[in-house]
Enzyme design. Structure first.
Site, mmCIF file in Angstrom:
data_model
loop_
_atom_site.group_PDB
_atom_site.id
_atom_site.type_symbol
_atom_site.label_atom_id
_atom_site.label_comp_id
_atom_site.label_asym_id
_atom_site.label_seq_id
_atom_site.Cartn_x
_atom_site.Cartn_y
_atom_site.Cartn_z
ATOM 1 C CB SER A 55 -50.845 -27.813 -12.532
ATOM 2 O OG SER A 55 -49.595 -28.427 -12.723
ATOM 3 C CD GLU A 79 -51.439 -29.094 -23.609
ATOM 4 O OE1 GLU A 79 -50.634 -28.621 -24.447
ATOM 5 O OE2 GLU A 79 -51.926 -28.434 -22.671
ATOM 6 C CB ILE A 131 -36.537 -18.712 -14.834
ATOM 7 C CG1 ILE A 131 -37.976 -19.087 -14.484
ATOM 8 C CG2 ILE A 131 -36.003 -19.649 -15.916
ATOM 9 C CD1 ILE A 131 -38.950 -18.953 -15.633
ATOM 10 C CD GLU A 159 -35.755 -21.542 -9.578
ATOM 11 O OE1 GLU A 159 -36.437 -21.596 -8.541
ATOM 12 O OE2 GLU A 159 -36.224 -21.803 -10.711
ATOM 13 C CG HIS A 189 -30.261 -26.836 20.140
ATOM 14 N ND1 HIS A 189 -29.679 -25.751 19.527
ATOM 15 C CD2 HIS A 189 -29.272 -27.484 20.805
ATOM 16 C CE1 HIS A 189 -28.396 -25.730 19.824
ATOM 17 N NE2 HIS A 189 -28.117 -26.775 20.593
#
Length: 478
Positions: A14, A34, A178, A181, A461
């Site tokens: 990113s 990459e 991690i 989760e 509310h």
């Protein structure tokens, strides 16, 4: 000196992709390398697939909740193969989108490993050599295994998204976001989850009251959470003479969780510091991540690395070598995807737009996608009371939706307020969709809102979030 490119970015995650595209938009000639898949950890091996798994796991309780509201809905089963196929199709789509964005921006992409041989020279694994006026390292991090014999038998977080079948039992080692989760996700998908954490409480660094509530909620989901516990020994289960009472459910059917994995992901016998001896279909190590700096040739050029291998940079993301910069998890500053993107944007403004822009790492909101979620921004109660006298406004209650269905689940809304300035120093929410709520609360806190600003805001509310603007009396002072 004439260079092949104005900017060479190493890493297609990113932060690197955003920096490359923004730099190209200024008219700079940009290249990017990459060695894995474009999109990086967040898109391919982290945030995106993880959140889709969170969504998938959250449906487990919906049938019973629906029945409490009068719907005639039967419990169903989860098919990992169906979900996995759609998950990987979505990741392929996103990777393609990243490539099209780079191509459309005029960024030259090299599908190769890169190594620096000079402050202005990048050598690629394809044999190409590229000279660059500026180099940006955005290689992120990688999950590490503990220094333990046979640790290679276990999985790391990257492996979870590649499972061909779900295990029936799993041991998760770690207590960070991690680990927690993944424990909630896998439990929600029907896996029998045991979690070891060597510390006194999970989610170290987050607000104590919030992390305590999440720990209790995880236990209520059936997760066997063992605190102050770690692995002493581990071995391939097939090599151990274990009796049936020590066997985790479904071990015989979990021989090959990962394609071409060898012994990794196989049934594992473990012995723990608390005396437990058990066998699990697999073990997941979620014990930390390290910056990906090995093999880049950085130290040979004079780039300073920290204790964990992170690239040391200044406020403008510049290293000790003037032509080399770094952003994202590889710097080990604040390891969050939106932060890496912001750092990449600040780098471009500084280097290519002539506007020196330091990175703002203050009051960054974040979320932990456990069930329930934790949303947080600013100081914890513990950190704030070390800094100055504070007031704590806190409430915990059973939310309307699940209370009506008979659930004992609770949520938490908490504000930390400076006694001197009345500014809200921190906000912590444990609740379904806490990540959505904290994003909006963070705007007010970043702007310097006081407790009285919150009080003047009319409540919506009935909602859970209305409690943030209706707490009038401090729960305690510190």
């Amino acid at each position: 000196m004439a260079f092949d490119v104005d900017l060479f970015v190493i890493g297609g995650g990113s932060g690197g992709v955003r920096a490359a595209r923004m730099a190209a938009a200024t008219g700079a000639k940009v290249a990017l390398a990459e060695s894995s898949r474009l999109g990086g950890t967040c898109v391919i091996r982290g945030c995106v697939p993880k959140k889709l798994m969170v969504f998938a796991s959250s449906f487990r309780e919906l049938p019973s909740e629906a029945r409490a509201y009068g719907w005639d809905i039967a419990d169903g089963g989860f098919d990992w193969s169906v979900f996995r196929a759609k998950l990987h199709a979505e990741l392929d789509r996103l990777e393609g989108a990243y490539r099209r964005l780079l191509d459309g921006s005029g960024v030259q992409v090299h599908d190769a490993k890169a190594r620096l041989t000079d402050p202005h020279i990048v050598a690629l694994s394809t044999g190409e050599v590229v000279t660059a006026k500026h180099i940006l390292v955005a290689t992120g991090g990688w999950p590490e295994r503990p220094d333990l014999p046979n640790a290679g038998l276990g999985l790391v977080s990257d492996d979870i998204f590649e499972l061909t079948t779900l295990p029936k039992s799993i041991l998760i080692v770690g207590g960070g976001f991690i680990a927690c989760e993944m424990a909630c996700i896998l439990a929600g998908l029907g896996v029998k989850v045991t979690q070891f954490y060597r510390g006194a409480q999970i989610l170290r660094g987050f607000d104590d009251e919030a992390r305590g509530l999440i720990a209790e909620a995880m236990k209520a989901q059936g997760i066997e959470l063992h605190l102050g516990t770690n692995i002493v020994e581990m071995a391939e289960a097939a090599a151990m003479a274990s009796d049936d009472s020590n066997m985790g459910a479904g071990v015989d059917s979990a021989a090959d969780l990962l394609p071409q994995s060898g012994k990794r992901g196989c049934p594992v016998w473990i012995k723990a510091t608390n005396g437990m001896e058990c066998t699990f279909d697999t073990v997941l190590f979620a014990t930390g991540r390290r910056p990906t700096t090995e093999g880049l040739g950085l130290e040979e050029l004079g780039v300073k690395l920290g204790r964990r291998g992170e690239i040391v940079v200044d406020a403008y993301s510049q290293t000790a070598v003037p032509s080399i910069y770094a952003v994202g998890d590889v710097t080990n500053r604040v390891n969050l995807t939106p932060v890496a993107i912001r750092e990449g944007m600040a780098f471009v403004r500084t280097v290519f737009e002539g506007e020196p822009t330091p990175v703002d790492h203050d009051l960054i909101p974040s979320a932990v996608f456990t069930q329930p979620e934790l949303g947080t921004v600013g100081l914890t109660e513990e950190a704030a009371r070390e800094q100055e006298p504070i007031e704590v406004y806190c409430t915990s209650f059973r939310p309307m939706r699940t209370a009506f269905a008979g659930s004992e689940a609770r949520v938490l809304m908490k504000l930390i307020v400076s006694q001197a300035t009345r500014r809200v120093l921190g906000c912590h929410i444990v609740a379904p969709e806490a990540g959505e709520m904290i994003q909006l609360a963070a705007i007010a806190i970043k702007m310097g809102a006081t407790k009285e600003d919150f009080d003047r805001t009319v409540a919506v509310h009935p909602t859970m979030a209305e409690e943030l603007v209706t707490m009038r009396t401090p729960t305690r002072k510190a």
